[in-house]
Scaffold this active site. Sequence first.
Site, PDB file in Angstrom:
ATOM      1  N   ARG A   1       3.093  -4.133  17.611  1.00 23.34           N
ATOM      2  CA  ARG A   1       4.434  -5.150  17.723  1.00 23.34           C
ATOM      3  C   ARG A   1       5.237  -3.940  18.310  1.00 23.34           C
ATOM      4  O   ARG A   1       5.661  -3.040  17.709  1.00 23.34           O
ATOM      5  CB  ARG A   1       4.525  -5.041  16.113  1.00 23.34           C
TER       6      ARG A   1
ATOM      7  N   HIS B   1     -10.250  -2.749  11.474  1.00 19.72           N
ATOM      8  CA  HIS B   1      -9.134  -3.533  11.062  1.00 19.72           C
ATOM      9  C   HIS B   1      -9.231  -4.670  12.089  1.00 19.72           C
ATOM     10  O   HIS B   1      -7.952  -4.851  12.769  1.00 19.72           O
ATOM     11  CB  HIS B   1      -7.890  -2.773  10.922  1.00 19.72           C
TER      12      HIS B   1
ATOM     13  N   CYS C   1       0.670  -7.914  11.462  1.00 21.63           N
ATOM     14  CA  CYS C   1       1.030  -7.977  13.042  1.00 21.63           C
ATOM     15  C   CYS C   1       0.366  -9.147  13.411  1.00 21.63           C
ATOM     16  O   CYS C   1       0.384  -9.264  14.805  1.00 21.63           O
ATOM     17  CB  CYS C   1       0.859  -6.682  13.521  1.00 21.63           C
ATOM     18  N   GLY C   2      -0.202 -10.103  12.547  1.00 21.36           N
ATOM     19  CA  GLY C   2      -0.622 -11.274  13.292  1.00 21.36           C
ATOM     20  C   GLY C   2      -1.979 -11.819  13.092  1.00 21.36           C
ATOM     21  O   GLY C   2      -2.469 -12.433  13.785  1.00 21.36           O
TER      22      GLY C   2
ATOM     23  N   ARG D   1       1.990 -12.115  -0.839  1.00 22.17           N
ATOM     24  CA  ARG D   1       0.674 -12.379  -0.390  1.00 22.17           C
ATOM     25  C   ARG D   1       0.136 -13.668  -1.403  1.00 22.17           C
ATOM     26  O   ARG D   1       0.480 -13.882  -2.481  1.00 22.17           O
ATOM     27  CB  ARG D   1      -0.324 -11.198  -0.479  1.00 22.17           C
TER      28      ARG D   1
ATOM     29  N   ASP E   1      -9.244 -10.138   8.688  1.00 20.07           N
ATOM     30  CA  ASP E   1      -8.841  -8.645   8.385  1.00 20.07           C
ATOM     31  C   ASP E   1      -9.571  -7.640   8.834  1.00 20.07           C
ATOM     32  O   ASP E   1      -9.237  -6.657   9.056  1.00 20.07           O
ATOM     33  CB  ASP E   1      -8.298  -8.554   6.784  1.00 20.07           C
TER      34      ASP E   1
ATOM     35  N   ASN F   1       6.511  -8.585   1.458  1.00 16.99           N
ATOM     36  CA  ASN F   1       4.748  -8.432   1.568  1.00 16.99           C
ATOM     37  C   ASN F   1       4.302  -9.088   0.428  1.00 16.99           C
ATOM     38  O   ASN F   1       3.235  -8.685  -0.163  1.00 16.99           O
ATOM     39  CB  ASN F   1       4.509  -6.630   1.245  1.00 16.99           C
TER      40      ASN F   1
ATOM     41  N   LYS G   1      -9.484  -2.312   1.574  1.00 22.08           N
ATOM     42  CA  LYS G   1      -9.472  -1.260   2.452  1.00 22.08           C
ATOM     43  C   LYS G   1     -10.303   0.082   2.317  1.00 22.08           C
ATOM     44  O   LYS G   1     -10.367   0.923   3.168  1.00 22.08           O
ATOM     45  CB  LYS G   1      -7.773  -0.784   2.343  1.00 22.08           C
TER      46      LYS G   1
ATOM     47  N   ARG H   1       0.908  -1.059  -0.008  1.00 18.30           N
ATOM     48  CA  ARG H   1       0.101   0.174   0.081  1.00 18.30           C
ATOM     49  C   ARG H   1       0.800   1.276   0.000  1.00 18.30           C
ATOM     50  O   ARG H   1       1.857   1.215   0.561  1.00 18.30           O
ATOM     51  CB  ARG H   1      -0.702   0.110   1.282  1.00 18.30           C
TER      52      ARG H   1
ATOM     53  N   GLY I   1      -4.463  -3.538  -1.576  1.00 17.01           N
ATOM     54  CA  GLY I   1      -5.091  -2.637  -1.040  1.00 17.01           C
ATOM     55  C   GLY I   1      -5.305  -1.245  -1.743  1.00 17.01           C
ATOM     56  O   GLY I   1      -5.959  -0.503  -1.354  1.00 17.01           O
TER      57      GLY I   1
ATOM     58  N   SER J   1      -1.168  -3.686  10.133  1.00 15.85           N
ATOM     59  CA  SER J   1      -0.749  -4.720   9.059  1.00 15.85           C
ATOM     60  C   SER J   1       0.337  -5.235   9.286  1.00 15.85           C
ATOM     61  O   SER J   1       1.453  -5.006   9.881  1.00 15.85           O
ATOM     62  CB  SER J   1      -0.667  -3.917   8.136  1.00 15.85           C
TER      63      SER J   1
ATOM     64  N   TYR K   1      -1.591  -2.761  -7.099  1.00 17.06           N
ATOM     65  CA  TYR K   1      -1.393  -3.824  -5.683  1.00 17.06           C
ATOM     66  C   TYR K   1      -2.511  -3.953  -4.838  1.00 17.06           C
ATOM     67  O   TYR K   1      -3.209  -2.792  -4.526  1.00 17.06           O
ATOM     68  CB  TYR K   1      -0.184  -3.189  -4.836  1.00 17.06           C
TER      69      TYR K   1
HETATM   70  P1  GTP Z   1      -2.377  -8.006   7.125  1.00 12.31           P
HETATM   71  O1  GTP Z   1      -2.859  -8.638   6.105  1.00 12.31           O
HETATM   72  O2  GTP Z   1      -1.172  -7.042   6.464  1.00 12.31           O
HETATM   73  O3  GTP Z   1      -3.381  -7.006   7.481  1.00 12.31           O
HETATM   74  O4  GTP Z   1      -1.395  -8.666   8.129  1.00 12.31           O
HETATM   75  P2  GTP Z   1      -1.932  -9.744   9.572  1.00 12.31           P
HETATM   76  O5  GTP Z   1      -2.075  -8.816  10.728  1.00 12.31           O
HETATM   77  O6  GTP Z   1      -2.890 -10.331   8.915  1.00 12.31           O
HETATM   78  O7  GTP Z   1      -0.455 -10.484   9.746  1.00 12.31           O
HETATM   79  P3  GTP Z   1      -0.069 -11.941   9.593  1.00 12.31           P
HETATM   80  O8  GTP Z   1      -0.828 -12.753  10.249  1.00 12.31           O
HETATM   81  O9  GTP Z   1      -0.253 -12.218   7.978  1.00 12.31           O
HETATM   82  O10 GTP Z   1       1.312 -12.049   9.959  1.00 12.31           O
HETATM   83  C1  GTP Z   1       2.348 -10.959   9.795  1.00 12.31           C
HETATM   84  C2  GTP Z   1       3.900 -11.615   9.861  1.00 12.31           C
HETATM   85  O11 GTP Z   1       3.821 -11.526  11.393  1.00 12.31           O
HETATM   86  C3  GTP Z   1       3.884 -12.773   9.335  1.00 12.31           C
HETATM   87  O12 GTP Z   1       5.247 -13.020   8.974  1.00 12.31           O
HETATM   88  C4  GTP Z   1       3.763 -13.734  10.430  1.00 12.31           C
HETATM   89  O13 GTP Z   1       4.710 -15.021  10.370  1.00 12.31           O
HETATM   90  C5  GTP Z   1       4.247 -13.078  11.754  1.00 12.31           C
HETATM   91  N1  GTP Z   1       3.412 -13.331  12.897  1.00 12.31           N
HETATM   92  C6  GTP Z   1       2.170 -13.632  13.027  1.00 12.31           C
HETATM   93  N2  GTP Z   1       1.724 -13.867  14.286  1.00 12.31           N
HETATM   94  C7  GTP Z   1       2.805 -14.005  15.128  1.00 12.31           C
HETATM   95  C8  GTP Z   1       3.270 -14.260  16.414  1.00 12.31           C
HETATM   96  O14 GTP Z   1       2.401 -14.594  17.087  1.00 12.31           O
HETATM   97  N3  GTP Z   1       4.518 -14.103  16.693  1.00 12.31           N
HETATM   98  C9  GTP Z   1       5.463 -13.616  15.890  1.00 12.31           C
HETATM   99  N4  GTP Z   1       6.711 -13.825  16.337  1.00 12.31           N
HETATM  100  N5  GTP Z   1       5.101 -13.298  14.665  1.00 12.31           N
HETATM  101  C10 GTP Z   1       3.985 -13.567  14.231  1.00 12.31           C
HETATM  102  C1  SPV Z   2      -2.813  -4.553   5.044  1.00 12.14           C
HETATM  103  O1  SPV Z   2      -2.002  -3.968   4.587  1.00 12.14           O
HETATM  104  O2  SPV Z   2      -3.406  -4.190   6.362  1.00 12.14           O
HETATM  105  C2  SPV Z   2      -3.388  -5.637   4.085  1.00 12.14           C
HETATM  106  C3  SPV Z   2      -3.032  -5.835   2.796  1.00 12.14           C
HETATM  107  O3  SPV Z   2      -4.235  -6.199   4.825  1.00 12.14           O
HETATM  108  S1  SPV Z   2      -3.720  -4.646   1.809  1.00 12.14           S
HETATM  109  O4  SPV Z   2      -5.081  -5.099   1.298  1.00 12.14           O
HETATM  110  O5  SPV Z   2      -2.839  -4.401   0.538  1.00 12.14           O
HETATM  111  O6  SPV Z   2      -4.090  -3.476   2.376  1.00 12.14           O
HETATM  112 MN    MN Z   3      -4.781  -5.657   6.709  1.00  7.04          MN
END
Ligand code: GTP
Ligand code: SPV
Ligand code: MN
Length: 593
Positions: free
Chosen positions: A409, A237, A261-262, A378, A286, A376, A217, A80, A210, A259, A208
């Site tokens: 984070r 979110h 962060c898990g 996906r 999400d 990033n 978004k 994004r 988002g 984003s 791309y």
């Molecule tokens: P968006 O789709 O961008 O909104 O991200 P999201 O919040 O869904 O994050 P996602 O679960 O895809 O995790 C993002 C990154 O954080 C990945 O590389 C994961 O491996 C890492 N991650 C997720 N959960 C944890 C956790 O509990 N601990 C740690 N250390 N890393 C984590």
């Molecule tokens: C985020 O960045 O929080 C996402 C990926 O979930 S995107 O759809 O590109 O915004």
């Molecule tokens: Mn997201």
Amino acid sequence: MANREAPVSESKLQNPHLTSWVDELARLCKPDRVHWCDGSEGERQRLTALAVSSGVLLPLDPAQYPNSFLHRSNPNDVARSEQLTFICSKNQADAGPTNNWMSPAEAYAKLGKLFDGSMRGRTLYVIPYVMGPPGSEFAKVGVELTDSVYVALSMRLMTRMGSEALEALGSSADFNHGLHCTGDLSPERRFICHFPEDNAVWSFGSGYGGNALLGKKCLALRIASYLGRREGWLAEHMLILGAEDPEGRTTYVAAAFPSACGKTNFAMMVPPARFKGWKLWTVGDDIAWLHVRPDGKLWAVNPERGYFGVAPGTSLKSNPNAMKSVSHDALFTNVAMTKEGGVWWEGMDGDPPDELIDWQGRPWKKGSPEKAAQPNSRFTVAASNNPACSPHLDDPHGVPISALIFGGRRSSTVPLVLQSFNWAHGVFLGATMASETTAAAGGKLGELRRDPMAMRPFCGYNVGDYMQHWLDMQRRMVAPPKIFQVNWFRRDKEGALLWPGYGENMRVLKWIIDRVAGTLNARETPFGWVPHPGQLDLTGLDIAPERVEQAMAVRDDELRADLESLAPFFADLGDRLPEALSFQRHLLLSRAR
Ligand code: GTP
Ligand code: SPV
Ligand code: MN
């Protein structure tokens, strides 16, 4: 409805608001063809074949990854673009200090010039879609006009797209007006403009996620948050997850993490062996739309029907449900490819193969300092691919939420888990959340910034008004959810993570569920309720108890410094800073000495 290649004026569509709007924008963009998407399987096959023949999609090995494809985006267009995202409200103050602002007149004029003739030689896809469960009073219709076949195929996975959306719309003029053109992908000609007062989004110059899938978004967060304030609900979110205990009782929680962060990982979590008999259900990974229903409880629907998830770090160990979800009918973006036509990314199970084709299509060798997959990168899949997909995904009412969880984070300061004293304190914890920046957006990595409710990049109006709206929601509820703060990312002095995360987060979720049920006492600190020493169930966890204690520690000095550092952020909000949050800060500071 049949596949249509005919110009709109010849179509037999019944909605004059829709057809005249499409006609008007087709006259502006001047595509060679207009294709109305019906969402059918036949259409998916035809568009996929077209995308493959034009090089937009690369087929993967059908034996390993049936019906799956790889898309490589332009290397300058992999996340994004927050600097190029605008809220175009009439008054600048209504966009607030966390958003870029452009006046609607300027934005329409500037982007109108870019869109003029921008689709010559190309096809304009008309994508009607619904965000929200079928037949739900909470669902919203959008129509996206785009010249990107990748967007059309992605929207089919992420939303309820095609004929069913046209039926849901009927003859109404109430739909989000989305216009998107890939353009030449030059960042100088890239703008993602939102017009909350017109229920419209114009996005130019990015293909791309988002930036380009306007239902996600742009509509489901930025525009929907604006509508939510007007109509008395919240667009967040947040992931939505149901935890079913061995007796068959399910507790639903919604959690806001910024984003990358898990959220996807927590939403699909598989609990460790200790939690035998528990089943976790993913409702969403999400976005959550939260409404108070007549029972006085807060209910959540997931407006999406697919996942656009971060690939790196996803493995059978960290997220087996995601790995199963991407094993067929998946679109991958900017991951690496194996010689055999499979996919690979950093953090996948096993050793990296000796040789790969990296995300930019270049040869890559094991041991290379460069990442094979874009950080990033996906996957895009239908939610129905997830073995843990909740049967309530399509429930028009959604699910009742017992707990809201905020988590950033944070390498330091914020403990593993903390429960707020009450709603206003919980809103304060969410509103002042900070997080280190990730690869999900362009810009520096690892910089700590305030990210209220993980909505900083997604709030479609003044963030101070947004915080006040959160506070005001309490009065609509008789049984508001309990609010918690978590942090999976605290580190020791050497920089190593203190908490193992992923499936082990179930241990924290269990404490939250017990607190919500009222079956567990907790320790009161000046900053909130935390587990008593030894209260968190660590059975079977192979980690030194001192490390867990460090992860859970509430340190007055660190927390006081954090509260003090809020001053400039609160000052930026000016007279839109809710008084209740200002008082919360002083109250906590006065107790923290
Ligand atoms: P968006 O789709 O961008 O909104 O991200 P999201 O919040 O869904 O994050 P996602 O679960 O895809 O995790 C993002 C990154 O954080 C990945 O590389 C994961 O491996 C890492 N991650 C997720 N959960 C944890 C956790 O509990 N601990 C740690 N250390 N890393 C984590
Ligand atoms: C985020 O960045 O929080 C996402 C990926 O979930 S995107 O759809 O590109 O915004
Ligand atoms: Mn997201």
